[in-house]
Scaffold this active site. Sequence first.
Site, PDB file in Angstrom:
ATOM      1  N   GLU A 117      -0.382   1.091  -5.696  1.00 18.39           N
ATOM      2  CA  GLU A 117      -0.287  -0.077  -4.826  1.00 18.39           C
ATOM      3  C   GLU A 117      -0.302  -1.388  -5.615  1.00 18.39           C
ATOM      4  OE1 GLU A 117      -3.540   0.255  -2.036  1.00 18.39           O
ATOM      5  OE2 GLU A 117      -3.622   2.425  -2.338  1.00 18.39           O
ATOM      6  N   HIS A 129       0.850  -1.203   0.000  1.00 13.49           N
ATOM      7  CA  HIS A 129       0.000   0.000   0.000  1.00 13.49           C
ATOM      8  C   HIS A 129       0.886   1.255   0.000  1.00 13.49           C
ATOM      9  CE1 HIS A 129      -3.280   2.649   0.868  1.00 13.49           C
ATOM     10  NE2 HIS A 129      -4.106   1.703   1.288  1.00 13.49           N
TER      11      HIS A 129
END
Length: 329
Positions: free
Chosen positions: A303, A199
């Site tokens: 991500e 992330h």
Amino acid sequence: MVERANKPKPPTLAATPGLPPQPTVTFSDDNSRVTAVLPTGESVEVLLYGATVISWKDAAGDEKLWVSEAARLDGSKPVRGGIPLVFPVFGPPPSQAEHPQTAGLSQHGFARSSRWEFLGKSTSESLMGPGKGATDHGAVKLDFGLSSGSEGLDPQARAHWPFKFNLIYSVLLSRESLTTSIVATNDDDKPWDCHVLMHTYLRVKDINKVEITGLDKASYIDKVDGAKTKTEESGKLTITGETDRVYSPVDGPVCVVENGETTYSVTRDNLSNVVVWNPWADKAAGMGDFAPKDGYKNMLCIEPGSVSTWQSVEAGDAFEGAQTITIHQ
């Protein structure tokens, strides 16, 4: 893909006497984080809680990752910013009927809310081979481990994901790039499913002047528009409001372009998706750990992961995936 390094003996890992300058690896006074610095000045800092990369700086000391000013770095909750690691579920957990294996977990799983063990470092000579490593000393790799037997495992995982597993997470710093990679091994006698995602919060100067390339013609799930499946029609995606999309692009880098110049390129290894996320003003205002509230102007999440479908890992098998972020200056 990832070597399993031995645990280091000394608390501070220094260069071997007689060799040219080597990368250095040090621990914070409270042993909560590990910092690696190349002889040329590039650095990376990893919080053992979540094995979360919380800083990545170039040789000039310029930060490449965005971390919220309200992020907690004391191990009390997952970090808002940097590179949190998502495993074994992405987003809010599904219902018991949809996927019973992960139904009892918290959002984004337990990898980012467990304390990992530092397994050791590798430097240029072992990473790049004889000759090359001895001349440029331009890389260092940090390895971290988490397993079903780890003391630092989030108690929620023990209660709601009772599978045997072993995770090795590696952070490789070189002069122009940062690579994060994971090997998730199934040590159980039955298969289990997982999502994996890195992330990454990239720091940008002005989100209004950012374009994203490498997603043209890719299908995506638009989570802001009722999870509808769409196709990216723009060769240069711009962010003009809340954005939360799960792309399934073809092979090739996804690039961040600022003021017409490529600043980052992100490549994937065995990760089929790229999530593009920016909360924009209204959502940022409603998140207690997002600060400053206009910080959305200076961050963009790109991500890499495998989250659009479950990755089924058979007993004794492993899932491997990696991302490499390259700086363009």
